[in-house]
Design a protein around this motif. Structure first.
Motif: not given
Ligand SMILES: NC(=O)c1ccc[n+]([C@@H]2O[C@H](COP(=O)([O-])OP(=O)(O)OC[C@H]3O[C@@H](n4cnc5c(N)ncnc54)[C@H](OP(=O)(O)O)[C@@H]3O)[C@@H](O)[C@H]2O)c1
Length: 384
Positions: A12, A15, A47, A50, A52, A304
């Motif tokens: 959460l 993305v 968490d 948190r 969001r 994004g």
């Molecule tokens: N951000 C982008 O623009 C983008 C673009 C293309 C692809 N992606 C891909 O999309 C995916 C997510 O990216 P994001 O940017 O959204 O990442 P992010 O903001 O770091 O969010 C990761 C989420 O996963 C949760 N998490 C991490 N470890 C965990 C665990 N062991 N058990 C349960 N939940 C866990 C975190 O929980 P908490 O919130 O509670 O810490 C957080 O909600 C990745 O594979 C990334 O490569 C991202």
């Protein structure tokens, strides 16, 4: 009214929260396009408390995301956690193994385990989709799987990492050095706290290896992507490139020919009159060259919350549409896994290109560096 597609959301963060916002904001339109309502039933993250910016109180919460696919009220799991292995991979395996659909944005996991997951999907008649794993909101995987399905793709290349592109184009605009611009990118949220995967080219290599497999009908070969990043590029290189009529861009390029599969991520000199020279900031652009389609350019936001959620929800809609007919012959990589070819790796030493080499020499010493050149950038070859 068709039965809803019941979705569990693991992750959460940027993305995941974006997906909730999009599913809520466009619910009626999505239902009309999907042919059934899309209903989020369960969520998981680290968490629970948190904030969001989205209301998650109406969804069931799972502390252990790897059990989400076991829930009776879940048809499809969306994995938005990240990491090539660990809980994301466990969840993916369990979901597909249970015959449930999986949507992921996780390029690292697909680059390393995509073949195994696609095989598992086929064995269990489950759909696997990963549009958001490459170039964020740009539908380049759909473009390859569907739009150019009739073509022999000869080459695919482009700007696959928005962080690097932001850094390079900002260095170009401001004349500042790499470290300073990287710090600014981190402050603005364009670069991770640990930017290694982005700036050393690994993220672009993950994406290139996924695109290659779909474009050329080959098995994913991440290990053979020749990868280098942008961390040793100086403001002086950008200024010198400009004087020669080029900008510097990190380009991922893959070709399949008689010698085999050639995949490389490297900083390139891109001439001012090339389309990719005008791709600035965190934007991505992918060029696909098909033998009948000709050259196609896919361009847009590579990351994004909004653009990435757009690609994730498009995959969910795709699966909702297919629910009536089933996914027995689903082809995540366009060709069934057994039909993908393990291609020989083309020898990069035999490929010709022009190169830019910077030598740092001390005044008064012989003009030969005591250490290897810091940056070698082959000229950008174009068939145009
Ligand atoms: N951000 C982008 O623009 C983008 C673009 C293309 C692809 N992606 C891909 O999309 C995916 C997510 O990216 P994001 O940017 O959204 O990442 P992010 O903001 O770091 O969010 C990761 C989420 O996963 C949760 N998490 C991490 N470890 C965990 C665990 N062991 N058990 C349960 N939940 C866990 C975190 O929980 P908490 O919130 O509670 O810490 C957080 O909600 C990745 O594979 C990334 O490569 C991202």
């Amino acid at each position: 009214m068709a039965e809803p597609l019941r979705v569990a959301l693991a992750g959460l963060g940027t993305v995941g929260a974006g997906v909730i916002r999009l599913v809520e904001a466009n619910a009626a339109l999505i239902e009309r396009r999907a042919g059934r309502p899309i209903r989020i039933t369960a969520v998981s993250a680290r968490d629970r408390t948190r904030d969001r910016g989205v209301d998650i109180s109406r969804y069931a919460w799972e502390d252990d995301m790897t059990v989400m696919s076991e829930r009776g009220d879940v048809d499809l799991v969306v994995e938005l956690v990240g990491g090539s292995d660990g809980p994301a991979l466990s969840l993916a395996r369990k979901t597909l193994g249970a015959g449930k659909g999986l949507v992921t944005a996780n390029k690292a996991m697909i680059a390393h385990h995509g073949m195994e997951l696609a095989a598992l999907a086929e064995q269990n008649g489950a759909p696997l989709r990963f549009e958001a794993s490459v170039a964020g909101g740009i539908p380049v995987i759909k473009g390859l799987r569907e739009g150019v399905a009739a073509n022999r793709v000869e080459r695919i290349y482009g700007i696959l990492n928005g962080t690097c592109n932001y850094i390079l184009s900002t260095m170009e605009d401001t004349g500042r050095d790499f470290a300073e611009v990287l710090a600014e990118a981190q402050a603005k949220g364009y670069a991770e706290a640990d930017p290694t995967f982005d700036i050393e080219g690994t993220d672009a290599a993950h994406k290139l290896s996924i695109l290659s497999a779909i474009a050329f009908g080959s098995t994913i070969d991440f290990a053979s992507v020749e990868t280098s990043g942008i961390s040793r590029i100086l403001a002086a290189d950008i200024a010198q490139a400009d004087a020669l009529g080029y900008v510097i861009r990190l380009i991922g390029m893959a070709e399949a020919d008689d010698e085999g599969l050639f995949q490389r991520v490297q900083a390139h000199l891109v001439p001012f009159d090339n389309l990719l020279a005008h791709v600035d900031g965190p934007t991505n652009a992918v060029v696909v060259e098909g033998n009948f389609s000709g050259r196609l350019l896919f361009q847009g936001a590579g990351a994004g919350d909004g653009p990435t959620a757009s690609a994730v929800v498009a995959d969910i809609i795709d699966i909702a549409r297919g629910m009536d007919t089933g996914f027995e012959a689903d082809r995540a990589f366009s060709i069934p896994v057994a039909g993908l070819e393990a291609m020989a790796v083309a020898d990069s030493g035999t490929r010709q290109s022009r190169a830019y080499i910077r030598f740092m020499v001390a005044d008064g010493r012989a003009c030969w560096p005591r250490s290897p050149p810091q940056c070698v950038m082959p000229g950008f070859r174009s068939k145009a």
